[in-house]
Design a protein around this motif. Structure first.
Motif, short mmCIF file in Angstrom:
data_model
loop_
_atom_site.label_atom_id
_atom_site.label_comp_id
_atom_site.label_asym_id
_atom_site.label_seq_id
_atom_site.Cartn_x
_atom_site.Cartn_y
_atom_site.Cartn_z
N ASN A 76 56.74 21.71 45.20
CA ASN A 76 55.42 21.57 45.82
C ASN A 76 54.34 21.53 44.73
O ASN A 76 53.93 22.56 44.20
CB ASN A 76 55.20 22.77 46.76
N ARG A 77 53.89 20.32 44.41
CA ARG A 77 52.97 20.16 43.27
C ARG A 77 51.65 20.88 43.50
O ARG A 77 51.08 21.48 42.58
CB ARG A 77 52.72 18.67 43.02
N SER A 78 51.14 20.83 44.72
CA SER A 78 49.84 21.47 44.97
C SER A 78 49.95 22.99 44.85
O SER A 78 49.02 23.66 44.41
CB SER A 78 49.29 21.07 46.34
N LEU A 79 51.12 23.55 45.19
CA LEU A 79 51.31 25.00 45.03
C LEU A 79 51.38 25.34 43.54
O LEU A 79 50.81 26.35 43.10
CB LEU A 79 52.59 25.45 45.75
N ARG A 80 52.07 24.50 42.78
CA ARG A 80 52.12 24.73 41.32
C ARG A 80 50.70 24.69 40.74
O ARG A 80 50.33 25.54 39.94
CB ARG A 80 52.98 23.67 40.62
N GLU A 81 49.93 23.71 41.16
CA GLU A 81 48.56 23.59 40.66
C GLU A 81 47.72 24.82 41.03
O GLU A 81 46.95 25.34 40.22
CB GLU A 81 47.89 22.32 41.21
N GLU A 82 47.91 25.29 42.26
CA GLU A 82 47.14 26.45 42.72
C GLU A 82 47.47 27.70 41.89
O GLU A 82 46.57 28.44 41.46
CB GLU A 82 47.44 26.70 44.20
N LEU A 83 48.76 27.93 41.66
CA LEU A 83 49.15 29.10 40.85
C LEU A 83 48.70 28.95 39.40
O LEU A 83 48.20 29.90 38.80
CB LEU A 83 50.68 29.30 40.89
N TYR A 84 48.89 27.75 38.85
CA TYR A 84 48.47 27.51 37.46
C TYR A 84 46.98 27.79 37.30
O TYR A 84 46.55 28.48 36.36
CB TYR A 84 48.78 26.06 37.05
N THR A 85 46.19 27.27 38.24
CA THR A 85 44.73 27.43 38.16
C THR A 85 44.35 28.90 38.22
O THR A 85 43.52 29.37 37.42
CB THR A 85 44.05 26.66 39.32
N ALA A 86 44.97 29.64 39.14
CA ALA A 86 44.67 31.08 39.25
C ALA A 86 45.10 31.83 37.99
O ALA A 86 44.36 32.68 37.48
CB ALA A 86 45.37 31.66 40.48
N PHE A 87 46.27 31.46 37.46
CA PHE A 87 46.82 32.17 36.30
C PHE A 87 45.99 31.94 35.05
O PHE A 87 45.67 32.87 34.32
CB PHE A 87 48.27 31.72 36.06
N CYS A 88 45.62 30.68 34.81
CA CYS A 88 44.96 30.37 33.53
C CYS A 88 43.44 30.52 33.60
O CYS A 88 42.75 30.23 32.63
CB CYS A 88 45.36 28.98 33.03
N THR A 89 42.94 30.99 34.73
CA THR A 89 41.51 31.31 34.79
C THR A 89 41.30 32.81 35.03
O THR A 89 40.18 33.25 35.29
CB THR A 89 40.80 30.53 35.92
N ARG A 90 42.38 33.59 34.93
CA ARG A 90 42.25 35.05 35.12
C ARG A 90 41.18 35.61 34.19
O ARG A 90 41.07 35.20 33.04
CB ARG A 90 43.57 35.75 34.81
N ALA A 91 40.43 36.56 34.72
CA ALA A 91 39.41 37.27 33.94
C ALA A 91 38.40 36.31 33.30
O ALA A 91 37.92 36.54 32.20
CB ALA A 91 40.08 38.15 32.88
N SER A 92 38.10 35.21 34.02
CA SER A 92 37.06 34.28 33.54
C SER A 92 36.04 34.08 34.65
O SER A 92 36.20 34.60 35.76
CB SER A 92 37.69 32.93 33.16
N GLU A 93 35.02 33.28 34.34
CA GLU A 93 33.93 33.07 35.31
C GLU A 93 34.41 32.34 36.56
O GLU A 93 33.76 32.38 37.60
CB GLU A 93 32.77 32.29 34.65
N GLN A 94 35.58 31.70 36.50
CA GLN A 94 36.06 30.95 37.67
C GLN A 94 37.40 31.46 38.17
O GLN A 94 38.06 30.81 38.96
CB GLN A 94 36.16 29.47 37.31
N GLY A 95 37.80 32.65 37.71
CA GLY A 95 39.12 33.16 38.05
C GLY A 95 39.17 33.93 39.34
O GLY A 95 38.14 34.16 39.98
N PRO A 96 40.38 34.34 39.74
CA PRO A 96 40.54 35.11 40.98
C PRO A 96 39.93 36.50 40.82
O PRO A 96 39.86 37.04 39.73
CB PRO A 96 42.06 35.19 41.14
N GLY A 97 39.51 37.06 41.94
CA GLY A 97 38.99 38.43 41.91
C GLY A 97 37.49 38.46 41.64
O GLY A 97 36.82 37.44 41.53
N ASP A 98 37.00 39.66 41.49
CA ASP A 98 35.59 39.94 41.28
C ASP A 98 35.11 39.27 39.99
O ASP A 98 35.78 39.32 38.97
CB ASP A 98 35.44 41.47 41.16
#
Length: 676
Positions: A229-251
Motif C-alpha cells: 500500500n503505497r499511500s500507507l508507506r507515504e503516510e508512515l514515512y512522512t510522520a516518521f521523518c517529520t518527528r519533532a519538527s514544525e510539521q510533525g505528528p503531535g504537539d
C-alpha cells in the motif's frame, strides 16, 4: 524515609527506586562530595595517587551508582514523574561537574602529581588517568578568568537541559502518532509476524478489532519494506521523518528546530571560550583523529570511492522497479520497498524469511558460544535479580571459574522505552583495597517481542545489532584495568569506542559462526545451505548506497559544527552535503535533523564520523582473523589482551598497532563492503 539510591548496593535495587528518591539522593551526594573535596584539598599540598585519585574515585563511584539506574530507567521505563525528577537533576549534575573541573586547587593537586618524581614510577594506565585529568581540566576552562568560568558553567548547564529536551521531544513525537488499520487488505505484503505484532498491540490498547501501527522501529520498518500500500508507506514515512519538527505528528511544542539552533550556537560559544575556532576542533581534542582536515579528508575519500557504485546501484533499482512493476517515479517511501523486491529477485532471500532460524534464545546462546571460543569466557543466567521490567534478564560472565563481569539484557520494544539499541555502564571495574568491583553493563535493544505462543524471532539484521551491542559490553566487562577512569569503555577515544562493537558483527557473516547462532524455532535445524549462501551473497546488496548515507550523516554533523556561523540554515548545510555525496534525495519536507538524537542528545556532536572511522579499525582488525582463522585461539587472545582488556589505558592507535602490527587502512572496509 530510607533512600535506595543512597545505599551502596552491589546492584541497583530497581524495584525500590521511585521518582521521589532521585533529587534528594543526588543533592545529598553532591553536597557530601563537595565537602569531601574541600577537606581533602585543605589536608595537604603534596599529593600522590593514593591520597588524591583513590579517594576521588570512591566519591565519583558513589555518584555514578546513584545516577546510573536513574538515567537508565528514564530511557527504558519512562514516565512523567521520573522524567521530571531526571530533568530536575541535570542542571545540578552539570553544575557539580563544572565546579569540580574548574577547581584550580584540584587542578594544581593533579599537576603536583604529574610533576613529581614518583609519577615516573606509575604504570601506564595510572599515567593515562593523570594526563587525561589535566587535559579535561584545561578543556573545562580551569585556567579561565572567573567571569568566563561562570559563562562556561552556564553554557554547560543549558546544553545539558537542551539535549534532554531534544531527546524527550523525539520520544513524545514518536509516541504521539498511531494509526489503527481496520481493513486488513491495507496491510497486504506485510509479513505474518508484523501483522500479528500490530494486532497484539491493538489489543493491548483496548481495540477489539484492527491492527495498530506506530513509529517505533519494529512497527515502522516492516511497513516501509514490505507493505504494498503505497499511500500507507507515504503516510508512515512522512510522520516518521517529520518527528519533532514544525510539521510533525503531535504537539507543535515538540518541534526541535529552535533547540538545534540554540545547541549549535552554545557549542560554538563554548569552543570559542576555550580558544578553539569551532566545536569540531574542541570535539577532536579528546579523539583519535588529529584535526578537522583529517576527518573531512577521510570522509570525502570514502565518498569518492563509494559514490560511483552507489549511483550504479540506484540506477539498477530504478530500472528494475520500472521494468518489473511499471514504477516510474521512485520516492523516498518507495526505495526500501523496491529494494526488498530486487533483493528477493536476485537472491530470493528476505530478512523476514530468515526469522524462524533466529529465535532470540538461540542467537543469544550462539553468541555466548562464539565469545567463549574467542576469548575463553563463559556465561550463566542468574534468576531472581531485581530489574526494571519483566522482560529483562541478568547474566554473570566467568573466566577460569571466576565471575569477572555481569550484565542486564533488555531486548524488546515497548511503550515508554527509547528507540534504538545501546550499551551503558551500570558499574565500572575498579580496585578497592584488596577487592575488585566487577563491571556491570546494560545491553538494550528494541526487537519485536514474542507474539502469542511463538518465541521472539529475530531478523539477521537484528542479530547483527545484538552482536554490536554485545561487543560494547565485552569492552566494558572484559577489561583488566583497575582504575575507573580508564577501565572498560572509560577514557576510550570516542572515534575508537565503536571498534569492539563493529568487530563483533563480523561473526554474523561467517558460515562456521552462523551454525552456532541459527536454529529453526520448531525443528532446531541450522540455517540451510541454500539460505546461508543467499544471505552471504546478499550481504553487500546496495552497500555503497548505505555507505554514502552514513557519510551524508557524518559530513552533515561535522560541517555543521566546523563551519558554524550565526544564523546558519541547518537545512541548507544538509542539502549541500547531499549535493556532494547523496544518491537518494529525500523530499523537501523531510526533517531528519530534528530527530538526529545521536548528535544533539547522544554525545556524537561533531563525532558521528566515529562510526566510519571505527569501521575501518574493525574491518582491518578482523582481516587478521581472516588470515589466521576466525576462531584462532591465539588471535582471539591477542585481541582480548591488546584491545578489550586495556580499555582506555593507552592511546587507541598504540593498542591497534600492538594488535595488528601496523597502522589501519581503508581497503579492508571497502572489500568487506563489496566496494571496488
Amino acid at each position: 524515609m530510607t533512600n535506595p539510591l543512597l545505599e551502596n548496593a552491589d546492584l541497583p535495587p530497581f524495584s525500590a527506586i521511585k521518582p521521589e528518591h532521585v533529587k534528594p539522593a543526588i543533592l545529598q551526594i553532591i553536597a557530601d562530595n563537595e565537602a569531601f573535596v574541600e577537606s581533602l584539598l585543605k589536608g595537604s599540598a603534596e599529593f600522590t595517587w593514593d591520597t588524591l585519585q583513590l579517594p576521588l574515585d570512591t566519591i565519583n563511584d558513589r555518584l555514578s551508582k546513584a545516577w546510573s539506574p536513574v538515567g537508565h530507567m528514564n530511557a527504558v521505563v519512562n514516565s512523567e514523574t521520573l522524567r521530571k525528577a531526571y530533568n530536575d537533576c541535570l542542571p545540578l549534575l552539570s553544575e557539580y561537574a563544572t565546579k569540580m573541573s574548574q577547581n584550580p586547587r584540584l587542578y594544581q593537586a593533579y599537576k603536583t602529581i604529574a610533576d613529581s618524581e614518583a609519577f615516573k614510577t606509575y604504570d601506564e594506565a595510572q599515567k593515562k588517568v593523570i594526563e587525561n585529568q589535566l587535559r579535561d581540566f584545561r578543556l573545562a576552562g580551569v585556567t579561565l578568568p572567573e567571569a568566563q568560568k561562570q559563562e562556561y558553567k552556564a553554557l554547560k548547564k543549558r546544553l545539558s537541559k537542551l539535549s534532554s529536551q531534544f531527546s524527550d521531544n523525539v520520544l513524545d513525537a514518536t509516541m504521539a502518532w498511531t494509526k489503527l488499520i481496520t481493513d486488513e487488505t491495507a496491510l497486504s505484503g506485510l509479513p505474518e509476524s508484523a501483522i500479528a505484532a500490530s494486532r497484539q498491540l491493538a489489543e493491548s490498547k483496548g481495540h477489539d478489532k484492527g491492527w495498530l501501527l506506530t513509529l517505533d522501529f519494529p512497527s515502522y520498518f516492516p511497513v516501509m519494506t514490505y507493505c504494498d500500500n503505497r499511500s500507507l508507506r507515504e503516510e508512515l514515512y512522512t510522520a516518521f521523518c517529520t518527528r519533532a519538527s514544525e510539521q510533525g505528528p503531535g504537539d507543535k511544542k515538540l518541534d526541535n528546530s529552535d533547540i538545534i539552533l540554540e545547541i549549535l550556537a552554545l557549542r560554538h560559544q563554548l569552543a570559542n571560550l576555550l580558544d578553539f575556532n569551532n566545536y569540531a576542533e574542541y570535539s577532536l581534542a579528546t579523539k583519535m583523529a588529529d584535526n578537522c582536515d583529517e576527518v573531512i579528508g577521510f570522509l570525502e575519500e570514502l565518498a569518492e570511492r563509494s559514490k560511483p557504485q552507489a549511483e550504479q546501484e540506484l540506477s539498477e533499482l530504478k530500472a528494475y522497479a520500472l521494468k518489473t512493476f511499471g514504477a516510474e517515479d521512485l520516492q523516498a517511501w518507495d526505495i526500501g520497498y523496491y529494494a526488498e523486491k530486487l533483493r528477493q529477485a536476485r537472491y530470493a532471500i528476505s530478512q523476514e524469511e530468515l526469522r524462524p532460524w533466529f529465535p532470540a534464545e538461540k542467537a543469544i546462546q550462539g553468541m555466548f558460544a562464539i565469545t567463549s571460543r574467542l576469548f575463553g569466557v563463559q556465561f550463566e543466567s542468574v534468576a531472581d535479580t531485581d530489574t526494571w521490567h519483566g522482560d529483562v534478564r541478568f547474566f554473570n560472565v566467568f573466566r577460569d571459574g571466576e565471575v569477572i563481569g555481569r550484565f542486564y539484557l533488555d531486548l524488546y520494544a515497548r511503550e515508554h522505552k527509547r528507540g534504538g539499541a545501546w550499551m551503558d555502564e551500570c558499574r565500572v571495574r575498579r580496585k578497592i583495597i584488596d577487592t575488585v568491583q566487577l563491571p556491570v553493563a546494560y545491553l538494550t535493544c528494541n526487537f519485536t517481542p514474542p507474539v502469542g505462543d511463538k518465541p521472539a524471532l529475530l531478523t539477521h539484521d537484528e542479530v547483527v545489532t545484538l552482536f554490536h551491542e554485545f561487543g560494547h559490553g565485552l569492552h566494558h566487562m572484559l577489561t583488566q584495568v583497575d582504575y575507573a577512569a580508564v577501565s572498560g569503555i572509560n577514557g576510550v577515544a570516542w572515534d575508537a569506542v565503536e571498534l569492539p562493537s563493529q568487530f563483533m558483527e563480523n561473526w554474523c557473516w561467517e558460515k562456521e559462526a552462523l551454525a552456532e547462532i541459527s536454529g529453526h524455532y520448531q525443528t532446531g535445524e541450522t540455517l540451510p545451505e541454500d539460505k546461508l549462501n543467499k544471505l552471504l551473497a546478499a550481504r553487500n546488496f546496495q552497500s555503497a548506497m548505505m555507505m554514502v548515507r552514513q557519510l551524508e550523516f557524518s559530513l552533515f554533523d561535522f560541517r555543521l559544527h566546523k563551519d558554524y556561523k550565526k544564523g546558519v540554515d541547518v537545512q541548507t548545510v544538509l542539502n549541500r552535503v547531499r549535493d556532494q555525496v547523496a544518491v537518494v534525495r529525500p523530499p523537501a519536507f523531510n526533517r531528519f535533523q530534528n530527530s538526529f538524537s545521536h548528535i544533539f542528545a547522544g554525545g556524537y556532536g561533531a563525532g558521528y564520523y566515529s562510526y566510519k572511522w571505527a569501521e575501518v579499525l574493525s574491518a582491518d582488525a578482523f582481516s587478521r582473523f581472516e588470515e589466521e582463522g576466525i576462531f584462532n585461539e591465539q588471535t582471539g587472545q591477542s585481541f582480548l589482551n591488546e584491545i578489550l582488556a586495556k580499555g582506555g589505558s593507552a592511546e587507541p592507535m598504540t593498542l591497534f598497532m600492538n594488535f595488528r602490527g601496523r597502522k589501519p587502512g581503508i581497503d579492508a572496509l571497502l572489500r568487506h563492503s563489496g566496494i571496488a
